[in-house]
Write an enzyme that holds these catalytic residues in place. Structure first.
Site, PDB file in Angstrom:
ATOM      1  N   ASP A 101      61.531  -0.055  54.296  1.00 13.81           N
ATOM      2  CA  ASP A 101      61.402  -1.123  55.283  1.00 13.81           C
ATOM      3  C   ASP A 101      60.196  -0.815  56.190  1.00 13.81           C
ATOM      4  O   ASP A 101      59.086  -0.668  55.692  1.00 13.81           O
ATOM      5  CB  ASP A 101      62.726  -1.263  56.050  1.00 13.81           C
ATOM      6  CG  ASP A 101      62.774  -2.440  56.993  1.00 13.81           C
ATOM      7  OD1 ASP A 101      62.920  -3.578  56.501  1.00 13.81           O
ATOM      8  OD2 ASP A 101      62.662  -2.235  58.211  1.00 13.81           O
ATOM      9  N   TYR A 150      63.282 -14.324  61.658  1.00 11.83           N
ATOM     10  CA  TYR A 150      63.632 -13.213  62.539  1.00 11.83           C
ATOM     11  C   TYR A 150      62.410 -12.559  63.171  1.00 11.83           C
ATOM     12  O   TYR A 150      62.418 -12.237  64.373  1.00 11.83           O
ATOM     13  CB  TYR A 150      64.486 -12.188  61.795  1.00 11.83           C
ATOM     14  CG  TYR A 150      63.754 -11.269  60.833  1.00 11.83           C
ATOM     15  CD1 TYR A 150      63.544  -9.938  61.146  1.00 11.83           C
ATOM     16  CD2 TYR A 150      63.286 -11.733  59.604  1.00 11.83           C
ATOM     17  CE1 TYR A 150      62.882  -9.087  60.264  1.00 11.83           C
ATOM     18  CE2 TYR A 150      62.637 -10.899  58.726  1.00 11.83           C
ATOM     19  CZ  TYR A 150      62.426  -9.577  59.060  1.00 11.83           C
ATOM     20  OH  TYR A 150      61.763  -8.749  58.188  1.00 11.83           O
ATOM     21  N   TYR A 232      57.255  -4.990  65.567  1.00 13.83           N
ATOM     22  CA  TYR A 232      56.974  -6.371  65.175  1.00 13.83           C
ATOM     23  C   TYR A 232      56.035  -7.053  66.169  1.00 13.83           C
ATOM     24  O   TYR A 232      55.289  -7.962  65.791  1.00 13.83           O
ATOM     25  CB  TYR A 232      58.285  -7.154  65.062  1.00 13.83           C
ATOM     26  CG  TYR A 232      59.233  -6.567  64.044  1.00 13.83           C
ATOM     27  CD1 TYR A 232      59.104  -6.864  62.697  1.00 13.83           C
ATOM     28  CD2 TYR A 232      60.240  -5.679  64.428  1.00 13.83           C
ATOM     29  CE1 TYR A 232      59.964  -6.313  61.750  1.00 13.83           C
ATOM     30  CE2 TYR A 232      61.097  -5.124  63.490  1.00 13.83           C
ATOM     31  CZ  TYR A 232      60.945  -5.435  62.149  1.00 13.83           C
ATOM     32  OH  TYR A 232      61.780  -4.871  61.222  1.00 13.83           O
ATOM     33  N   HIS A 295      69.060  -4.695  50.433  1.00 16.23           N
ATOM     34  CA  HIS A 295      67.881  -4.170  51.127  1.00 16.23           C
ATOM     35  C   HIS A 295      67.995  -2.688  51.464  1.00 16.23           C
ATOM     36  O   HIS A 295      67.017  -1.948  51.348  1.00 16.23           O
ATOM     37  CB  HIS A 295      67.637  -4.972  52.406  1.00 16.23           C
ATOM     38  CG  HIS A 295      66.378  -4.586  53.130  1.00 16.23           C
ATOM     39  ND1 HIS A 295      65.128  -4.739  52.565  1.00 16.23           N
ATOM     40  CD2 HIS A 295      66.180  -4.029  54.347  1.00 16.23           C
ATOM     41  CE1 HIS A 295      64.208  -4.310  53.417  1.00 16.23           C
ATOM     42  NE2 HIS A 295      64.816  -3.876  54.503  1.00 16.23           N
TER      43      HIS A 295
END
Length: 319
Positions: A101, A150, A232, A295
């Protein structure tokens, strides 16, 4: 075999917590969101028992590592700098690097920026993409998927933190780590926050226990989510800073693993990209493995993932 030990080291101006076990060639395990070093608990002991020195840090912003306040302190330059400082502290010129990830994105860029420090890399769940010279990544994601996505909702400082606070920490962790739906691609309907849209499973899958989930919840209760979310919030800054590497290839050997049922695998042509030639052209020495999972593969399919890691490492015997 010694048990997992813990310490904090100074690197790149911050304190980073690491969990480590074993002796031998160095293997770094880089976790994703919303996780900590503990997501690699199965692989740490497995690889240590097979003759490797395994080190799993809490990334900056997570767990017992420092969390700088500004989102601008969470670029790939910072994360890669943390890892280079960690290698230097450990006295290692090279390491095997395994990322999942967010950790995979960092591992890709470590291989891009400093290939001489990476013996080989194994990345899970997040593929490498060349930089689009025409549009910033954050802007592109918002334009493509809208405000319900998201990552779109993670952009504004405080927004996700406020909505997460409507739930206890354990529930937030369950909503993300136990995602199995493949029909909404992490996009909430108009006017809804993603954390409200994600389901809370009534039953746990067999690969994780309530006690294991509580480990994550307890640590995020101590640290909060802001540090994790700041990754992010630096996406567009990353776009600006990585311009010098436009068109560059990943020149280290890589094994890429992805779950066939990963919620991000069938979004926006990702499957076709991973199975196609563009991905392989960017990483000339690439092996792709698809597993029957979702995931969080290193936990859900930990036996398979551990064996896949070990088989790849074995291709590079100590010199």
């Amino acid at each position: 075999m010694n048990e997992v030990s813990h310490r904090r080291i100074k690197t790149n101006g911050i304190w980073v917590h690491i969990a480590e076990q074993g002796r031998g060639p160095l293997v770094l395990l880089l976790h994703g969101f919303p996780e900590i070093w503990y997501s690699w608990r199965h692989q740490i002991s497995f690889l240590a028992n097979h003759g490797y020195h395994v080190v799993a840090p809490d990334l900056r912003g997570y767990g017992d590592s420092d969390s700088p306040l500004s989102p601008s302190s969470y670029t790939f330059m910072h994360y890669v700098g943390d890892i280079i400082g960690l290698l230097d502290h450990l006295g290692e010129q090279q390491a095997f690097v395994v990322g999942h990830d967010v950790g995979a994105a960092i591992a890709w860029h470590l291989s891009l920026f400093r290939p001489e420090r990476v013996k080989a890399s194994i990345n899970l769940g997040v593929a490498y993409f060349d930089r689009n010279p025409n549009v910033k990544l954050g802007e592109s994601l918002i334009r493509t998927f809208g405000d319900g996505f998201y990552i779109s909702q993670f952009q504004e400082p405080g927004r996700a933190e406020r909505t997460f606070a409507r739930y206890d920490y354990l529930t937030v962790i369950k909503k993300f780590l136990l995602i199995t739906q493949t029909d909404h691609n992490l996009i909430a309907p108009p006017g809804m926050e993603i954390i409200d849209y994600l389901e809370t499973p009534s039953r746990l899958p067999p690969w994780i226990t309530e006690e294991e989930l509580q480990v994550y919840a307890d640590k995020f209760q101590e640290s909060g989510f802001t540090g994790a979310l700041n990754y992010y919030r630096a996406l567009d800054l990353n776009w600006e800073l990585t311009a010098p590497w436009q068109g560059s290839k990943i020149r280290v050997p890589v094994k890429f693993m992805v779950g066939e049922n990963d919620i991000g695998f069938d979004i926006n042509g990702i499957r076709q990209y991973i199975e196609g030639n563009v991905f392989r052209n960017l990483i000339p020495d690439l092996e792709v493995v698809m597993l029957d999972g979702h995931h969080y593969l290193q936990q859900e399919k930990h036996h398979q993932v551990s064996e896949e890691i070990l088989s790849f490492l074995a291709k590079f015997p100590p010199e």
